[in-house]
Design an enzyme around this catalytic site. Structure first.
Site, short mmCIF file in Angstrom:
data_model
loop_
_atom_site.label_atom_id
_atom_site.label_comp_id
_atom_site.label_asym_id
_atom_site.label_seq_id
_atom_site.Cartn_x
_atom_site.Cartn_y
_atom_site.Cartn_z
N ASP A 8 0.86 -1.18 0.00
CA ASP A 8 0.00 0.00 0.00
C ASP A 8 0.90 1.24 0.00
OD1 ASP A 8 -2.38 1.66 0.52
OD2 ASP A 8 -1.48 1.89 2.52
N LEU A 9 0.37 2.38 -0.37
CA LEU A 9 1.18 3.60 -0.43
C LEU A 9 0.96 4.51 0.77
CD1 LEU A 9 1.00 4.44 -4.26
CD2 LEU A 9 2.84 3.31 -2.97
N ASP A 10 -0.16 5.21 0.83
CA ASP A 10 -0.39 6.17 1.91
C ASP A 10 -0.46 5.47 3.26
OD1 ASP A 10 -0.96 8.89 0.52
OD2 ASP A 10 -2.13 7.43 -0.61
N LYS A 191 -8.37 -5.01 -3.64
CA LYS A 191 -6.92 -5.19 -3.74
C LYS A 191 -6.52 -6.67 -3.72
CE LYS A 191 -5.43 -0.80 -1.62
NZ LYS A 191 -4.58 -0.21 -0.56
N ASP A 214 -1.89 -0.56 5.98
CA ASP A 214 -2.20 0.16 7.22
C ASP A 214 -3.67 0.48 7.39
OD1 ASP A 214 -2.44 3.57 6.87
OD2 ASP A 214 -2.04 2.30 5.15
N ASN A 217 -8.90 -0.71 3.88
CA ASN A 217 -8.97 -1.07 2.47
C ASN A 217 -7.84 -2.00 2.04
OD1 ASN A 217 -7.08 1.03 2.81
ND2 ASN A 217 -7.35 1.75 0.72
#
Length: 272
Positions: A8-10, A191, A214, A217
């Site tokens: 994941d990114l953010d 995802k 984190d 989602n």
């Protein structure tokens, strides 16, 4: 043997300032050279993720809009699942006039919002895309991959979440990526589905996939991966939902990179 790394990114790979640290970049480059496949799995728009990818100068798979769009190593779209047009139309109207909630829409290569209240702090700071204002009566509701509501009034968002779930059931997937951002995508493909599709494409077992996240989602992706970790800064609801997963350092302390270094590189320190 792990071959696919889904991140994941953010709140996970990116710091709180929406940056990738030099140390994290170095670890990613080393693992790319060691023939690992990276998957950036995010609620962000594809164009946003592409800019992050291009800054690293690497080839990766992309899962954007929480699974609505999937792209291969050549940046080609290999899967798409948009919201039902009638549902999208109703969602765009449901809180359009609420001054405390920003309604935001991803449609094709465009990002639309109903208003820009600076105090919400959820617009331009989180994206390199330029948003446009929309009016429900003028918007075509085809090819909408994600609708999301952002607000500082968390209670209103939780009430809205329950309302949408009660009305649409499993036709949509509704969850928070962060406490003030409620995201809605098609209910069929998230995802986790994206990771399954990519693993199948590469002929790699899900047991050989490792994932990091984190937010709520990320939950289904973390469940299907052979090994998964959650961040120290994760949503408390995610920690409760997946109590068996190891918690690693926060996104602001290179949690993902430190974990990957420990697993895959630590025995070859001369490479760093």
């Amino acid at each position: 043997m792990y071959r696919i790394i889904a991140v994941d990114l953010d709140g996970t790979l990116l710091t709180s300032e929406n940056k990738i640290t030099k140390y994290t970049k170095e670890i990613i480059q080393i693992l790319i050279q060691k023939k690992f496949y990276f998957v950036f799995a995010s609620g962000r728009h594809y164009i946003d993720i592409m800019k992050i990818k291009d800054s690293l100068k690497i080839n990766i798979f992309i899962i954007s809009s929480n699974g609505s769009k999937i792209y291969n190593l050549d940046n080609n779209l290999i899967f798409s699942d948009n919201l039902d047009e009638n549902i999208a139309s109703k969602l765009c109207r449901i809180k359009y006039s609420d001054k405390e909630i920003i309604t935001q829409v991803y449609q094709n290569d465009q990002w639309y919002i109903n208003n820009n209240k600076v105090e919400n702090n959820f617009c331009s700071l989180l994206s390199s895309l330029q948003y446009k204002y929309f009016y429900p009566d003028d918007l075509n509701f085809k090819n909408i991959s994600k609708i999301f509501f952002t607000s500082r009034n968390f209670q209103k968002l939780h009430i809205l979440k329950r309302k949408i779930i009660n009305f649409y059931g499993n036709k949509v997937h509704v969850n928070f990526s962060i406490p003030g951002c409620l995201e809605i995508v098609s209910g069929d493909h998230l995802k986790g589905y994206g990771l399954k599709l990519i693993a199948n494409l590469l002929g790699v077992s899900l047991k050989n996939c490792i994932a990091f996240g984190d937010g709520m989602n990320d939950q289904d992706m973390l469940k299907v991966a052979g090994k998964a970790y959650i961040m120290k800064n994760s949503d408390p609801h995610l920690k409760i939902a997946l109590p068996h997963l190891e918690i690693i350092e926060s996104n602001d302390n290179d949690g993902v990179a430190r974990c990957l270094n420990k697993i895959f590189i630590e025995n070859n320190k001369e490479m760093l």
